[in-house]
Write an enzyme that holds these catalytic residues in place. Structure first.
Site, mmCIF file in Angstrom:
data_model
loop_
_atom_site.group_PDB
_atom_site.id
_atom_site.type_symbol
_atom_site.label_atom_id
_atom_site.label_comp_id
_atom_site.label_asym_id
_atom_site.label_seq_id
_atom_site.Cartn_x
_atom_site.Cartn_y
_atom_site.Cartn_z
ATOM 1 C CD GLU A 212 -1.498 -2.310 1.988
ATOM 2 O OE1 GLU A 212 -0.271 -2.579 2.004
ATOM 3 O OE2 GLU A 212 -2.367 -3.042 2.493
ATOM 4 N N GLY A 266 6.040 -2.188 14.733
ATOM 5 C CA GLY A 266 5.260 -1.182 13.998
ATOM 6 C C GLY A 266 4.254 -0.452 14.868
ATOM 7 N NE ARG A 267 1.072 -5.198 17.851
ATOM 8 C CZ ARG A 267 1.689 -6.113 17.112
ATOM 9 N NH1 ARG A 267 1.957 -5.859 15.839
ATOM 10 N NH2 ARG A 267 2.050 -7.271 17.631
ATOM 11 C CG HIS A 383 -26.676 11.225 20.557
ATOM 12 N ND1 HIS A 383 -27.904 11.782 20.862
ATOM 13 C CD2 HIS A 383 -25.777 11.806 21.381
ATOM 14 C CE1 HIS A 383 -27.743 12.684 21.822
ATOM 15 N NE2 HIS A 383 -26.460 12.717 22.158
#
Ligand code: G6Q
Length: 540
Positions: A212, A266-267, A383
């Site tokens: 990506e 990575g995270r 809501h």
């Protein structure tokens, strides 16, 4: 490896749960006026109220025994000591070194990583100052106005979340954009608004091979080169990566590359050069405060006794619900619009870390592991999905997060926000009984059951003094260590992510068919869908 579910602490907790599940939070509060004082903790400008949980002192004592059985303290020492606790990838897990503000060395394979960490921070700082101060100019001599962070997963969610969270601290003449999805709409819609002469791309990829990110970076480079020529790339592209060779192949000079290391997952990488967009937004000094907040939480987690340890307490409460009550979900509800991306960020941190079905030594786990995490900012969520939280048949433990003061105190808005923050956890915990419904107002008998709230639904409240860089650092590190401690107790490796691999392999196999190549033999569903796509793409 020890099966934690066979330990005496686990067995005792199973028995204890049978007793406590019959007790309502109303009774726990009524029975102990000191409950809030007993079940709350704080560290600096972060306060944790965990009194609205289905537990008592005995529960916590048993849960802490479980942590001892799992040797959370030993595993913590190993993490901070740079041992290769990510055993399936044979890597150390040392994001804590990236925010180490002390003089203490941090070792990986006997070598202190701190000089390298400080060198990259200095490189980032010099670059951020140059862009923010206007000495770094685009190829045509224009100032940089827009910064586009191109990355995905751990190379996107952290910077995107934190830049938004800290927008009041942001340099006003810079606008930040985040492109992650391989869907061309993401990059196309972003570029449409931008001027190549004033745009800086920060390509963030640990591996510099991610499909990506490489597709988006290539499209961005083509767009820039079309407008300004190939020589302009040097002034409009910088890279954050561990892969110097691939960065060079892409055409970015090593001076414009900010490195990090394979011991940064990575995270867990926002603290590294992956945070470059954040540093560009808030500047090196505030970025330092962000690191300092995380460091304060690291030191607390490493040294505080279990009774005062915030991350460990959150971890144990989470285990109590997942493993003993069987509740599989967890909601994160920030009453802070600027934390809108925080649930998505935590979703990766938690679900990619603890969404595991085998133990560290490869055996199927004998108990549940990480919960399904979701959330939206309050009051919007109220809501939308809170109906289920209040009256649904599933119980979803929740973390409410708010800041006592806002950088943007606008009229009555902040008191209104905080009133909702407090009201929701109160309603979940205490509910509304049939008698209260009938006494409150005249109500048609048929409607009474609909107006009853069972309550007894647990939550934590995390209160910050204000959402500043230091507090955000503390908050993220709080969750990181919670996730770590849970992973240790569950006996899983929280630092790999093999589960994302298969889809990538299959996408690579399917792509040639979509690009007009030979059809791959697959299952009838994939083939059927490919045929349908083919027909529709032939005649759009
Ligand atoms: C995080 C994961 C994953 C990773 C992305 C991007 O822990 O490993 O989300 O961050 O796949 O990877 P690159 O940074 O290598 O492009």
């Amino acid at each position: 490896m020890k099966d934690i579910s066979k330990t005496p602490a686990w067995v005792a907790l199973t028995a204890h749960k049978r007793a406590i599940e019959r007790v309502h939070l109303r009774d726990l509060f009524a029975g102990d006026p000191q409950r809030f004082a007993k079940f709350s903790l704080s560290l600096g400008n972060l306060f944790l109220d965990f009194s609205k949980n289905r537990l008592d002192g005995e529960t916590l004592r048993l849960l802490r025994t479980l942590a001892v059985e799992a040797d959370v303290a030993g595993a913590t020492a190993k993490m901070f000591g740079g041992e290769a606790i990510n055993n399936t990838e044979n890597r150390a897990v040392l994001h804590v070194a990236l925010r180490n503000r002390s003089d203490r060395p941090m070792l990986v394979d006997g070598k202190d990583v701190m000089p390298g960490v400080r060198a990259v921070l200095a490189h980032m700082g010099a670059f951020a100052d140059a862009v923010r101060g206007g000495t770094w100019k685009g190829a045509t001599g224009n100032l940089i106005r827009d910064v586009v962070n191109i990355g995905i997963g751990g190379s996107d969610l952290g910077p995107a979340m934190a830049v938004q969270a800290l927008s009041p601290y942001q340099q006003k003449n810079l606008t930040f954009h985040f492109v992650s999805n391989v869907d061309g709409a993401h990059i196309a819609d972003t570029l449409e608004k931008l001027d190549p002469a004033t745009t800086l791309f920060v390509i963030v990829s640990k591996t510099f091979t991610t499909q990506e990110t490489m597709a988006n970076a290539g499209t961005a480079r083509d767009w820039l080169v079309r407008a300004l020529g190939a020589d302009a790339v040097a002034k409009h592209f910088v890279a954050v990566s561990t892969n110097a060779a691939k960065v060079r192949d892409f055409g970015i000079a090593s001076d414009n590359m900010f490195g990090f290391w394979d011991w940064v997952g990575g995270r867990y990488s926002l603290w590294s050069a992956v945070g470059l967009s954040l540093m560009l937004a808030i500047g090196p000094t505030q970025f330092g405060n962000f690191l300092a907040g995380a460091h304060e939480m690291d030191e607390h987690f490493r040294t505080a006794p279990p009774e005062q340890n915030l991350p460990l307490t959150l971890a144990l409460i989470g285990i109590w619900y997942v493993n003993f009550f069987g509740w599989s979900h967890h909601a994160v509800l920030p009453y802070e619009q600027r934390l809108a991306r925080f649930p998505a960020y935590l979703q990766q941190a938690d679900m990619e870390s603890n969404g595991k079905g085998v133990t560290r030594d490869g055996k199927p786990v004998s108990h549940a592991t990480g919960p399904i995490l979701f959330g939206e900012p309050g009051t919007n969520g109220q809501h939308a999905f809170y109906q289920l939280l209040h009256q649904g048949t599933q119980i979803v433990p929740a973390d409410f997060i708010a800041a006592a003061t806002s950088a943007t105190e606008t009229g009555r808005h902040h008191p209104l926000l905080l009133a909702n923050f407090l009201a929701q956890s109160e309603a979940l915990a205490f509910g509304r009984t049939l008698v209260e419904v009938v006494e409150a107002e005249p109500v048609a008998p048929a409607l009474v059951p609909h107006k009853v709230f069972p309550g007894n639904r647990p939550s934590n409240s995390i209160l910050l003094r204000t959402l500043d860089p230091h507090a955000l650092g503390m908050l993220i590190a709080l969750y990181e260590h919670k996730i770590f401690a849970q992973g240790v107790i569950w006996g899983i490796n929280s630092f790999d992510q093999w589960g994302v691999e298969l889809g990538k392999v299959l996408a690579g196999r399917i792509l040639p068919t979509l690009e007009g190549g030979t059809a791959v033999a697959g299952n009838s569903s994939t083939s059927g869908l490919l045929d349908q796509i083919g027909r529709w793409r032939a005649k759009p």
